[in-house]
Design a protein around this motif. Structure first.
Motif, PDB file in Angstrom:
ATOM      1  N   THR A 196      -3.928 -33.964   1.115  1.00  0.00           N
ATOM      2  CA  THR A 196      -3.174 -32.814   1.803  1.00  0.00           C
ATOM      3  C   THR A 196      -2.098 -33.297   2.710  1.00  0.00           C
ATOM      4  OG1 THR A 196      -5.017 -32.533   3.213  1.00  0.00           O
ATOM      5  CG2 THR A 196      -5.213 -31.162   1.330  1.00  0.00           C
ATOM      6  N   PHE A 197      -2.188 -34.214   3.294  1.00  0.00           N
ATOM      7  CA  PHE A 197      -0.750 -34.773   4.090  1.00  0.00           C
ATOM      8  C   PHE A 197      -0.492 -35.599   3.286  1.00  0.00           C
ATOM      9  CE2 PHE A 197       1.718 -37.144   6.754  1.00  0.00           C
ATOM     10  CZ  PHE A 197       1.893 -36.396   7.862  1.00  0.00           C
ATOM     11  N   GLY A 198       0.351 -35.261   2.090  1.00  0.00           N
ATOM     12  CA  GLY A 198       0.822 -35.992   1.278  1.00  0.00           C
ATOM     13  C   GLY A 198       2.055 -35.940   0.704  1.00  0.00           C
ATOM     14  N   THR A 199       2.526 -36.489  -0.296  1.00  0.00           N
ATOM     15  CA  THR A 199       3.945 -36.344  -1.056  1.00  0.00           C
ATOM     16  C   THR A 199       4.502 -34.979  -1.107  1.00  0.00           C
ATOM     17  OG1 THR A 199       3.508 -38.830  -1.699  1.00  0.00           O
ATOM     18  CG2 THR A 199       5.626 -37.478  -2.693  1.00  0.00           C
ATOM     19  N   GLU A 200       3.336 -34.273  -2.221  1.00  0.00           N
ATOM     20  CA  GLU A 200       3.521 -32.991  -2.520  1.00  0.00           C
ATOM     21  C   GLU A 200       3.940 -31.974  -1.476  1.00  0.00           C
ATOM     22  OE1 GLU A 200       3.742 -31.377  -5.773  1.00  0.00           O
ATOM     23  OE2 GLU A 200       3.782 -33.540  -6.411  1.00  0.00           O
ATOM     24  N   GLU A 201       3.024 -32.010  -0.538  1.00  0.00           N
ATOM     25  CA  GLU A 201       3.299 -31.123   0.465  1.00  0.00           C
ATOM     26  C   GLU A 201       4.556 -31.422   1.484  1.00  0.00           C
ATOM     27  OE1 GLU A 201       2.074 -28.395   1.492  1.00  0.00           O
ATOM     28  OE2 GLU A 201       2.418 -28.366   3.591  1.00  0.00           O
ATOM     29  N   LEU A 202       4.696 -32.553   1.401  1.00  0.00           N
ATOM     30  CA  LEU A 202       5.863 -33.132   2.396  1.00  0.00           C
ATOM     31  C   LEU A 202       7.203 -32.421   1.779  1.00  0.00           C
ATOM     32  CD1 LEU A 202       7.083 -34.294   4.736  1.00  0.00           C
ATOM     33  CD2 LEU A 202       7.212 -36.510   3.682  1.00  0.00           C
ATOM     34  N   ALA A 214       3.829 -41.315  -0.586  1.00  0.00           N
ATOM     35  CA  ALA A 214       4.591 -42.611  -1.037  1.00  0.00           C
ATOM     36  C   ALA A 214       5.987 -42.379  -0.631  1.00  0.00           C
ATOM     37  CB  ALA A 214       4.506 -42.518  -2.471  1.00  0.00           C
ATOM     38  N   ALA A 215       6.479 -43.159   0.308  1.00  0.00           N
ATOM     39  CA  ALA A 215       7.601 -42.823   0.971  1.00  0.00           C
ATOM     40  C   ALA A 215       8.848 -42.753  -0.266  1.00  0.00           C
ATOM     41  CB  ALA A 215       8.034 -43.977   1.797  1.00  0.00           C
ATOM     42  N   THR A 217       9.157 -57.559  -3.746  1.00  0.00           N
ATOM     43  CA  THR A 217      10.487 -57.943  -3.626  1.00  0.00           C
ATOM     44  C   THR A 217      10.837 -58.095  -1.849  1.00  0.00           C
ATOM     45  OG1 THR A 217      10.742 -55.578  -3.293  1.00  0.00           O
ATOM     46  CG2 THR A 217      11.193 -56.126  -5.322  1.00  0.00           C
ATOM     47  N   GLY A 218       9.682 -57.992  -1.285  1.00  0.00           N
ATOM     48  CA  GLY A 218       9.742 -58.344   0.243  1.00  0.00           C
ATOM     49  C   GLY A 218      10.441 -57.217   1.074  1.00  0.00           C
ATOM     50  N   CYS A 219      10.388 -56.142   0.600  1.00  0.00           N
ATOM     51  CA  CYS A 219      11.025 -54.804   1.406  1.00  0.00           C
ATOM     52  C   CYS A 219      10.277 -54.580   2.546  1.00  0.00           C
ATOM     53  CB  CYS A 219      10.926 -53.649   0.533  1.00  0.00           C
ATOM     54  SG  CYS A 219       9.338 -53.092   0.071  1.00  0.00           S
ATOM     55  N   GLY A 220       9.121 -54.933   2.801  1.00  0.00           N
ATOM     56  CA  GLY A 220       8.366 -54.921   4.085  1.00  0.00           C
ATOM     57  C   GLY A 220       7.794 -53.349   4.530  1.00  0.00           C
ATOM     58  N   ARG A 221       7.627 -52.751   3.380  1.00  0.00           N
ATOM     59  CA  ARG A 221       7.063 -51.619   3.695  1.00  0.00           C
ATOM     60  C   ARG A 221       5.645 -51.654   4.052  1.00  0.00           C
ATOM     61  NH1 ARG A 221       8.771 -46.413   5.282  1.00  0.00           N
ATOM     62  NH2 ARG A 221      10.277 -45.791   3.541  1.00  0.00           N
ATOM     63  N   CYS A 222       4.934 -52.574   3.457  1.00  0.00           N
ATOM     64  CA  CYS A 222       3.353 -52.669   3.525  1.00  0.00           C
ATOM     65  C   CYS A 222       3.178 -53.082   4.968  1.00  0.00           C
ATOM     66  CB  CYS A 222       2.833 -53.819   2.454  1.00  0.00           C
ATOM     67  SG  CYS A 222       3.850 -55.337   2.364  1.00  0.00           S
ATOM     68  N   ALA A 246      -0.461 -49.586  -0.994  1.00  0.00           N
ATOM     69  CA  ALA A 246      -0.501 -49.638  -2.278  1.00  0.00           C
ATOM     70  C   ALA A 246       0.233 -48.476  -2.715  1.00  0.00           C
ATOM     71  CB  ALA A 246      -1.758 -49.730  -3.173  1.00  0.00           C
ATOM     72  N   LEU A 247       0.079 -47.461  -2.240  1.00  0.00           N
ATOM     73  CA  LEU A 247       0.763 -46.144  -2.433  1.00  0.00           C
ATOM     74  C   LEU A 247       2.251 -46.257  -2.115  1.00  0.00           C
ATOM     75  CD1 LEU A 247       0.253 -43.050  -3.483  1.00  0.00           C
ATOM     76  CD2 LEU A 247      -0.023 -42.411  -1.048  1.00  0.00           C
ATOM     77  N   ASN A 248       2.520 -47.001  -1.036  1.00  0.00           N
ATOM     78  CA  ASN A 248       3.897 -47.098  -0.466  1.00  0.00           C
ATOM     79  C   ASN A 248       4.788 -48.262  -1.012  1.00  0.00           C
ATOM     80  OD1 ASN A 248       4.809 -44.887   1.491  1.00  0.00           O
ATOM     81  ND2 ASN A 248       2.620 -45.233   1.927  1.00  0.00           N
ATOM     82  N   CYS A 249       4.000 -49.022  -1.805  1.00  0.00           N
ATOM     83  CA  CYS A 249       4.797 -50.306  -2.346  1.00  0.00           C
ATOM     84  C   CYS A 249       5.759 -49.831  -3.470  1.00  0.00           C
ATOM     85  CB  CYS A 249       3.704 -51.417  -2.921  1.00  0.00           C
ATOM     86  SG  CYS A 249       4.726 -52.671  -3.880  1.00  0.00           S
ATOM     87  N   PRO A 250       7.025 -49.962  -3.513  1.00  0.00           N
ATOM     88  CA  PRO A 250       7.902 -49.268  -4.323  1.00  0.00           C
ATOM     89  C   PRO A 250       7.646 -50.066  -5.900  1.00  0.00           C
ATOM     90  CG  PRO A 250       9.280 -50.168  -2.580  1.00  0.00           C
ATOM     91  CD  PRO A 250       7.868 -50.505  -2.524  1.00  0.00           C
ATOM     92  N   VAL A 251       7.172 -51.308  -5.913  1.00  0.00           N
ATOM     93  CA  VAL A 251       7.227 -51.946  -7.116  1.00  0.00           C
ATOM     94  C   VAL A 251       5.788 -52.153  -7.655  1.00  0.00           C
ATOM     95  CG1 VAL A 251       9.431 -52.863  -6.821  1.00  0.00           C
ATOM     96  CG2 VAL A 251       7.202 -54.149  -5.936  1.00  0.00           C
TER      97      VAL A 251
END
Ligand code: SF4
Ligand code: SF4
Lengths: 322, 93
Positions: free
Chosen positions: A88-94, A123-124, B21-26, B57-62
């Motif tokens: 719920t604190f997530g991509t969609e809601e943001l 997911a940024a 890619t070494g972006c550093g997000r993780c 895992a969710l924030n890794c762009p690749v």
């Protein structure tokens, strides 16, 4: 644009207390949307948070005296960490809130400041792709926000470090107690009635106290004493507080128990505590679910067997006495 | 996190270094300093500290990171097991 006050008044503290005990949790929800803290302009940072009362209070208190935009997401009154886990604190809601609040017209920059513990839901790169804003994960604790802002919006290792103090654990316990109340009430009633039927009211009362004490030791003492209890396994830590409780109980009741009943107490009570402390893994921020699964695959059968054996011993002691 | 360590050698966290890619997000999202960047690639510096929150895992762009993330409380896992064995349709939380 609604403005927020960054000072907490008595009613806020009372509300926090009630929310911690799970009383009227839904009445303490902050309406989601964009808020002005101080007198922000088009260049001011945008801090994103959840509409959980305590999180929101911590954020507005930390931002006292600053000019910042606060974007409150709809997490249905749940804190950032749990809401991120549920999504719920997530991509969609943001993305939805950024769009509906027309943030792009309010500020000229394209940067959102998020709590690090919100990252399991967001997911940024997806956020950037969908609404053009980049995401910066700032700090874990809201109190570090001012330092982050003063540091040119750069996170230092200290701001990324989790803390899990005695007090942090203490405030989690009321909710745990309330959640378990129903099952506690049912099981303790069964224990009371069964033992009273078998051995008379005093025996029933003693068994009731023994059970409730063991459960509360597991729910309250286990989490509080966490770092000082031996081992890494939560079940083991719980069993240790259970053992302590069993000793206390036997001493308090004068120790005039038959060897069979004493053995039964040592089998049953620590298992009850172990189960409840194991359940606290859901509230911590360092236990992995694979670890909990492993503990349970091994622990649940052991707890089950000792509770069954203990109960059989109690029945047996009844026959021997009778 | 000082004083708080959970079981060793249990987590499902895996990193596919060639994809990284070494972006550093993780590094940015992990609350337990599991990753460091060395020579332009992410490295698992402290795998056992992982709590399987899934943020990396969710924030890794690749999509170079995989981890089995989800609820970590006993009641949640029991109800999951029951659901897997189709003994209950109930949902926890
Ligand atoms: S987020 Fe992914 S691509 Fe970026 S450094 Fe980490 S593993 Fe590599
Ligand atoms: S799953 Fe969470 S704790 Fe584990 S490495 Fe990724 S971000 Fe860190």
């Amino acid at each position: 644009m609604p403005c927020i006050s960054s000072k907490l008044v008595y009613a806020d503290h009372l509300g926090t207390c009630k929310a911690r005990w799970g009383i009227g949790r839904m009445n303490y929800i902050v309406p989601p949307g964009l808020y002005a803290c101080g007198a922000p302009d088009s260049g001011s940072p945008v801090v994103v948070t959840a509409n959980y009362k305590m999180t929101y209070d911590a954020v507005r208190q930390a931002l006292a005296g600053r000019n910042v935009w606060v974007l409150v997401l709809e997490t249905f009154g749940i804190n950032v960490w749990c809401a991120a886990g549920k999504g719920t604190f997530g991509t969609e809601e943001l993305v939805r809130r950024v769009t509906s609040s027309e943030l792009a017209k309010v500020v000229t920059h394209r940067r959102l400041v998020l709590p690090i513990l919100g990252a399991p839901g967001v997911a940024a790169h997806e956020v950037t792709r969908r609404c053009g804003f980049t995401v910066s994960y700032a700090t874990i604790h809201a109190v570090d926000l001012p330092k982050y802002l003063d540091n040119g919006m750069v996170t230092t290792p200290a701001m990324r470090a989790l803390r899990f103090s005695w007090y942090d654990r203490l405030v989690l316990i009321p909710v745990e107690v309330v959640l378990e109340l129903k099952s506690l009430a049912v099981i303790s009633a069964v224990v009371l009635l069964a033992c009273a039927a078998a051995g008379g009211l005093p025996v029933g009362m003693a068994a009731f106290v023994a059970y409730v004490g063991a459960a509360l030791s597991g729910i309250v003492l286990g989490p509080l004493l966490l770092p000082w209890l031996p081992g890494k396994s939560f079940a083991l830590k719980g069993a240790v507080v259970g053992l302590l409780w069993t000793c206390c109980f036997l001493l308090l009741t004068g120790g005039h128990w038959t060897p069979l009943a004493t053995t039964a107490a040592f089998l049953i009570l620590p298992s009850v505590s172990a189960y409840h402390t194991l359940n606290f893994t859901g509230c911590t921020t360092f236990t992995s679910r694979s670890g909990v699964r492993k503990e349970m695959r091994f622990g649940l059968p052991v707890m089950g067997i000792s509770i069954v054996t203990g109960t059989l011993l109690l029945v047996l002691s009844r026959f021997i006495q009778g | 996190m000082d004083g708080f360590r959970y079981l060793n050698n249990v987590v499902t966290l895996a990193l596919d270094q060639p994809t990284c890619t070494g972006c550093g997000r993780c590094v940015e999202v992990c609350p337990h300093q599991v990753f460091i960047i060395a020579r332009g690639k992410a490295v698992l510096a402290d795998r056992d500290a992982c709590m399987e929150c899934g943020a990396c895992a969710l924030n890794c762009p690749v999509k170079a990171i995989t981890v089995d993330a989800g609820v970590g409380c006993a009641i949640g896992i029991i109800s999951e097991w029951l659901r897997e064995r189709k003994l209950s349709k109930g949902r926890y939380c």
